[in-house]
Design a protein around this motif. Structure first.
Motif, mmCIF file in Angstrom:
data_model
loop_
_atom_site.group_PDB
_atom_site.id
_atom_site.type_symbol
_atom_site.label_atom_id
_atom_site.label_comp_id
_atom_site.label_asym_id
_atom_site.label_seq_id
_atom_site.Cartn_x
_atom_site.Cartn_y
_atom_site.Cartn_z
ATOM 1 N N ASP A 422 63.609 -84.682 76.143
ATOM 2 C CA ASP A 422 63.720 -84.368 74.730
ATOM 3 C C ASP A 422 63.456 -82.885 74.498
ATOM 4 O OD1 ASP A 422 63.758 -85.534 71.808
ATOM 5 O OD2 ASP A 422 62.047 -84.165 71.897
ATOM 6 N N TYR A 423 64.371 -82.221 73.802
ATOM 7 C CA TYR A 423 64.298 -80.776 73.620
ATOM 8 C C TYR A 423 63.034 -80.343 72.882
ATOM 9 C CZ TYR A 423 65.275 -76.233 71.498
ATOM 10 O OH TYR A 423 65.181 -74.935 71.072
ATOM 11 N N ASP A 424 62.666 -81.019 71.823
ATOM 12 C CA ASP A 424 61.502 -80.615 71.022
ATOM 13 C C ASP A 424 60.216 -80.674 71.848
ATOM 14 O OD1 ASP A 424 62.999 -80.115 68.741
ATOM 15 O OD2 ASP A 424 62.846 -82.183 68.032
ATOM 16 N N VAL A 425 60.089 -81.681 72.688
ATOM 17 C CA VAL A 425 58.893 -81.816 73.530
ATOM 18 C C VAL A 425 58.841 -80.686 74.545
ATOM 19 C CG1 VAL A 425 57.736 -83.266 75.241
ATOM 20 C CG2 VAL A 425 58.790 -84.313 73.218
ATOM 21 N N ARG A 427 60.295 -77.714 74.403
ATOM 22 C CA ARG A 427 60.055 -76.439 73.718
ATOM 23 C C ARG A 427 58.561 -76.249 73.449
ATOM 24 N NH1 ARG A 427 63.654 -73.273 70.437
ATOM 25 N NH2 ARG A 427 62.449 -71.636 69.415
ATOM 26 N N TYR A 428 57.899 -77.273 72.991
ATOM 27 C CA TYR A 428 56.460 -77.194 72.711
ATOM 28 C C TYR A 428 55.685 -76.870 73.990
ATOM 29 C CZ TYR A 428 51.737 -78.626 71.376
ATOM 30 O OH TYR A 428 50.383 -78.652 71.159
ATOM 31 N N THR A 440 69.193 -71.711 72.239
ATOM 32 C CA THR A 440 69.654 -73.100 72.211
ATOM 33 C C THR A 440 71.107 -73.169 71.769
ATOM 34 O OG1 THR A 440 67.407 -73.725 71.549
ATOM 35 C CG2 THR A 440 69.099 -75.415 71.422
ATOM 36 N N TYR A 442 73.823 -76.092 70.795
ATOM 37 C CA TYR A 442 74.025 -77.513 70.521
ATOM 38 C C TYR A 442 75.493 -77.856 70.748
ATOM 39 C CZ TYR A 442 69.359 -77.620 68.511
ATOM 40 O OH TYR A 442 67.992 -77.538 68.342
ATOM 41 N N GLY A 451 69.643 -84.570 70.904
ATOM 42 C CA GLY A 451 68.313 -84.019 71.136
ATOM 43 C C GLY A 451 67.918 -83.982 72.593
#
Length: 574
Positions: A422-425, A427-428, A440, A442, A451
């Motif tokens: 997962d991209y958001d995870v 990135r964090y 990024t 898309y 995602g």
């Protein structure tokens, strides 16, 4: 000092960024003013030395008098655990020496741009009666915008001040040492100008003009050898540029520029049209040095010989006597140097894995000292631990020798395989572990969930320096976006379903049931009547969305309703 230590309830130590003969330099964070600063802290082993302490304080006083964009700015001075420190501006860049080592000789326009800044800074110091005495590329920091900052006034001397020690008159780096300093004479403004000339030569050539196996060999070349021609090294360099180097590095300091400002004015005009055909600068080789260095022309020498032959004869005799004495002293020095010496050897201890302070103390226990300190990242050892030493442990060296070491800047960051995550995870995780810029893109990717990372620009397993900013590009799947084809209407529903599914859409077949049996029976069966969304519409496929195909279902032949039985007539069957 360790990471996290706080000085004066204000300066939080971040990491060590440099080491010199007297002090260590740390990057720190000024909690009060919320800015990065550099802190130079006197080393433990010389904190009690009165001369070193006085020289260290002298640097702070000397630089605090100066205000110039190309001179390091002093913010604060203080004492921590009986160790003096200076707080100064932090310059995030490499040294001029590193720049030359990386690139070799610079373009003359670039070298002149740098020299104008340095000469302007030294002119400001001289205007405040401060002689730097250790001008060299190692003491010049280069910012990302090309501007430079001169640092390390640790052995600077006020023109009218007393020397701290006699030894201090010859302090400075021998590759940039003026001939008069090599002879033990007092430093002057012209000594700094000579060093500027050597730096200018190095910027253009990529190396210093004189080299040797010992400091004495190099110093003697400064005294006796002419500076090599920079135009023989690179004929494209303008003669006016070479003339600046020649005039700045004359052996006779009286022939050099009278001031750094005069040298600066020359640098500003080297490409003027009226100087295009200038000739190479030359000097009369007949130099005589007594209390002051003088230039004596050949004509003057002949006239004096004719006017006073007796005085000339006496002078000739004195020269012969001095020459004989010099030869005797020279051979005596050679003979003494050839005498066998009692050399005490020691075994080099293993300091790999120790902290820098522990390594220094252990080497001192064996009568050895730390030489050069290089820094690199390591797979295992934390910051400030020794990862390599030269010579190696268990080898035999002369007592008092230097041991060169490589100290860890910290551990590498190993870049992971983030494809499918997962991209958001991701990135964090990365933004909390690295100085990173994430780009990024898309894209609609079949069979990849929105995602989810589809590809990455940095190869998995790459070792990265966590102290440097890195850039990575991720290609991330986005939700499917399709246009409902316009030719679906009237098509077989199963064919239409396959077309939409191939485009990435989820499809639901929904029969139309509204209408009378006769109406429904009259419609074309199992053909696309309509879609929701309608044809030519933009449809975004999400986890819970579907395209609905509406059609009339084929349910077989229509059976008419049975007619009701007739009602009996009155009187029938009675």
């Amino acid at each position: 000092m360790n990471k996290g230590d706080i000085l004066a309830k204000r300066y939080k130590i971040v990491k060590i960024i440099g080491q010199g003969g007297m002090a260590d330099v740390y990057l720190a964070y000024d909690i009060l003013l919320e800015r990065d600063v550099a802190i130079k802290i006197l080393r433990n082993e010389i904190a009690s030395d009165a001369v070193s302490l006085l020289r260290f304080k002298h640097e702070a006083v000397a630089v605090s008098k100066l205000s110039h964009p190309n001179i390091i700015e002093i913010f604060d001075i203080g004492e921590h655990d009986s160790r003096q420190y200076i707080v100064m501006e932090y310059v995030d860049g490499k040294t001029l020496k590193q720049l030359v080592s990386d690139r070799g000789g610079l373009y003359q326009e670039e070298a002149i741009y740098i020299m104008r800044q340095l000469t302007s800074a030294i002119s400001e110091a001289h205007n405040n009666e401060i002689i730097h005495r250790d001008i060299k590329p190692q003491n010049v920091l280069v910012k990302s915008d090309g501007s430079v900052i001169i640092t390390d006034f640790g052995i600077a001397l006020a023109q009218n001040a007393l020397h701290l020690t006699q030894k201090e008159t010859v302090m400075g780096s021998v590759h940039y040492l003026a001939p008069e300093l090599a002879r033990g004479e007092k430093a002057t403004y012209q000594s700094d100008i000579y060093a500027l000339g050597i730096v200018f030569y190095e910027l253009l050539a990529g190396s210093v003009p004189f080299s040797g196996e010992t400091a004495i060999q190099i110093a003697m070349q400064h005294i006796n050898k002419p500076i090599p021609s920079i135009r023989e090294f690179n004929p494209t360099i303008a003669q006016t540029v070479e003339n600046v180097i020649i005039k700045a590095t004359f052996k006779n300091k009286q022939q050099r520029y009278k001031s750094a400002l005069e040298m600066l004015r020359e640098l500003e005009s080297v490409f003027d049209e009226d100087k295009k055909d200038v000739k190479k600068l030359a000097t009369d080789p007949l130099l005589v040095s007594d209390d002051k260095t003088k230039v004596i022309s050949k004509l003057q020498t002949v006239e004096e010989t004719q006017k006073n032959p007796k005085r000339n004869k006496m002078r000739k005799r004195n020269v012969i006597i001095a020459s004989v004495l010099a030869v005797v002293l020279l051979f005596g020095a050679i003979y003494i140097s050839m005498l066998p010496k009692q050399i005490e050897e020691v075994v080099v201890p293993d300091v790999v894995g120790l902290s820098l302070d522990d390594a220094r103390n252990r080497l001192l226990d064996y009568g050895l000292i730390i030489g050069t300190i290089d820094r690199d990242l390591d797979d295992e050892l934390d910051v400030n631990n020794v990862i390599k030493q030269t010579p190696r442990s268990n080898s035999q060296v002369e007592k008092g020798s230097q041991i060169n070491i490589v100290v860890s800047l910290g551990k590498y960051f190993v870049f992971g395989d983030y494809v499918g995550r997962d991209y958001d995870v991701v990135r964090y995780e990365l933004e909390n572990a690295l100085k990173i810029v994430i780009r990024t893109e898309y894209s609609t990717i079949p069979n990849v969930a929105a995602g989810e990372i589809f590809s990455q620009s940095i190869v998995a397993g790459s070792k990265l320096n966590p102290n440097n900013t890195v850039e990575v590009k991720f290609v991330v799947a986005k939700e499917q976006e399709i246009t409902i084809p316009s030719n679906l209407y009237g098509m077989d529903i199963y064919q239409a379903q396959k077309i939409l599914e191939d485009l990435g859409a989820k499809v639901i077949l929904e029969p139309i049931t509204e209408g009378s049996p006769e109406f429904l029976a009259a419609q074309e069966k199992n053909k696309v009547h309509s879609t929701l969304p309608a044809r030519n519409s933009i449809y975004v496929q999400t986890e819970n969305s579907s395209v609905i195909i509406k059609y009339y279902e084929d349910t077989g032949p229509v059976v008419p309703d049975p007619e009701p039985d007739p009602e009996p007539e009155p009187g029938d069957g009675a």
